[in-house]
Scaffold this motif. Structure first.
Motif, PDB file in Angstrom:
ATOM      1  N   ALA A  20       8.011  67.916 -30.624  1.00 29.08           N
ATOM      2  CA  ALA A  20       7.694  67.093 -31.802  1.00 29.08           C
ATOM      3  C   ALA A  20       6.402  66.313 -31.595  1.00 29.08           C
ATOM      4  CB  ALA A  20       8.851  66.139 -32.098  1.00 29.08           C
ATOM      5  N   VAL A  21       6.216  65.749 -30.407  1.00 32.94           N
ATOM      6  CA  VAL A  21       5.005  64.982 -30.117  1.00 32.94           C
ATOM      7  C   VAL A  21       3.785  65.900 -30.136  1.00 32.94           C
ATOM      8  CG1 VAL A  21       3.799  63.654 -28.332  1.00 32.94           C
ATOM      9  CG2 VAL A  21       6.192  63.144 -28.881  1.00 32.94           C
ATOM     10  N   THR A  22       3.904  67.056 -29.518  1.00 33.27           N
ATOM     11  CA  THR A  22       2.789  68.015 -29.483  1.00 33.27           C
ATOM     12  C   THR A  22       2.417  68.467 -30.895  1.00 33.27           C
ATOM     13  OG1 THR A  22       3.445  68.745 -27.280  1.00 33.27           O
ATOM     14  CG2 THR A  22       2.021  70.225 -28.526  1.00 33.27           C
ATOM     15  N   ALA A  23       3.404  68.665 -31.748  1.00 32.52           N
ATOM     16  CA  ALA A  23       3.148  69.088 -33.132  1.00 32.52           C
ATOM     17  C   ALA A  23       2.450  67.986 -33.934  1.00 32.52           C
ATOM     18  CB  ALA A  23       4.454  69.489 -33.808  1.00 32.52           C
ATOM     19  N   ALA A  24       2.774  66.741 -33.664  1.00 31.06           N
ATOM     20  CA  ALA A  24       2.198  65.617 -34.412  1.00 31.06           C
ATOM     21  C   ALA A  24       0.816  65.218 -33.910  1.00 31.06           C
ATOM     22  CB  ALA A  24       3.133  64.412 -34.331  1.00 31.06           C
ATOM     23  N   LEU A  25       0.464  65.641 -32.717  1.00 36.85           N
ATOM     24  CA  LEU A  25      -0.772  65.189 -32.078  1.00 36.85           C
ATOM     25  C   LEU A  25      -2.062  65.565 -32.810  1.00 36.85           C
ATOM     26  CD1 LEU A  25      -2.005  63.627 -29.775  1.00 36.85           C
ATOM     27  CD2 LEU A  25      -1.820  65.692 -28.359  1.00 36.85           C
ATOM     28  N   PRO A  26      -2.244  66.804 -33.284  1.00 39.52           N
ATOM     29  CA  PRO A  26      -3.523  67.138 -33.938  1.00 39.52           C
ATOM     30  C   PRO A  26      -3.866  66.232 -35.128  1.00 39.52           C
ATOM     31  CG  PRO A  26      -2.343  69.139 -33.391  1.00 39.52           C
ATOM     32  CD  PRO A  26      -1.398  67.993 -33.123  1.00 39.52           C
ATOM     33  N   LEU A  27      -2.890  65.910 -35.976  1.00 40.98           N
ATOM     34  CA  LEU A  27      -3.153  65.035 -37.115  1.00 40.98           C
ATOM     35  C   LEU A  27      -3.487  63.623 -36.634  1.00 40.98           C
ATOM     36  CD1 LEU A  27      -3.348  64.543 -40.139  1.00 40.98           C
ATOM     37  CD2 LEU A  27      -0.881  64.082 -40.138  1.00 40.98           C
ATOM     38  N   HIS A  28      -2.788  63.146 -35.616  1.00 42.72           N
ATOM     39  CA  HIS A  28      -3.066  61.824 -35.069  1.00 42.72           C
ATOM     40  C   HIS A  28      -4.511  61.748 -34.560  1.00 42.72           C
ATOM     41  CE1 HIS A  28      -2.566  57.999 -33.130  1.00 42.72           C
ATOM     42  NE2 HIS A  28      -2.685  58.509 -31.921  1.00 42.72           N
TER      43      HIS A  28
END
Length: 94
Positions: A20-28
């Motif tokens: 979940a963290v890896t998936a959210a990282l690019p937008l962050h």
């Protein structure tokens, strides 16, 4: 003259939250780099510690850094990483 703000450190993501963290990282990363006053922002996976993301940030001044902190607290990234300990050092340019 305003002093640059530097943040360096890491966040250790538990294995069960890593996807979940890896998936959210690019937008962050994209949203942070687009912020006024963001000079550099990187979050990279450590080669040495499983689940550790190395964080490095530079902002033009305290106001830009404060804006980033406020925006982040209202973001999806905050929700995905909530409760995960962070080990950061924040300093001003000398």
């Amino acid at each position: 003259m305003d002093k640059k703000i530097f943040l360096d450190g890491h966040i250790d993501v538990p294995e069960d939250r890593l996807a979940a963290v890896t998936a959210a990282l690019p937008l962050h990363i994209e949203l942070t780099r687009a912020e006024p006053g963001c000079l550099s922002f990187s979050v990279t996976l450590s080669n040495d510690v499983a689940g550790r993301f190395l964080v490095s940030e530079v902002f033009t001044d305290q106001a830009a850094f404060d804006h980033h902190q406020a925006r982040t607290k209202a973001s999806a990234w905050f929700k995905v990483t909530e409760g995960i300990p962070r080990d950061y050092v924040i300093r001003q340019e000398d």
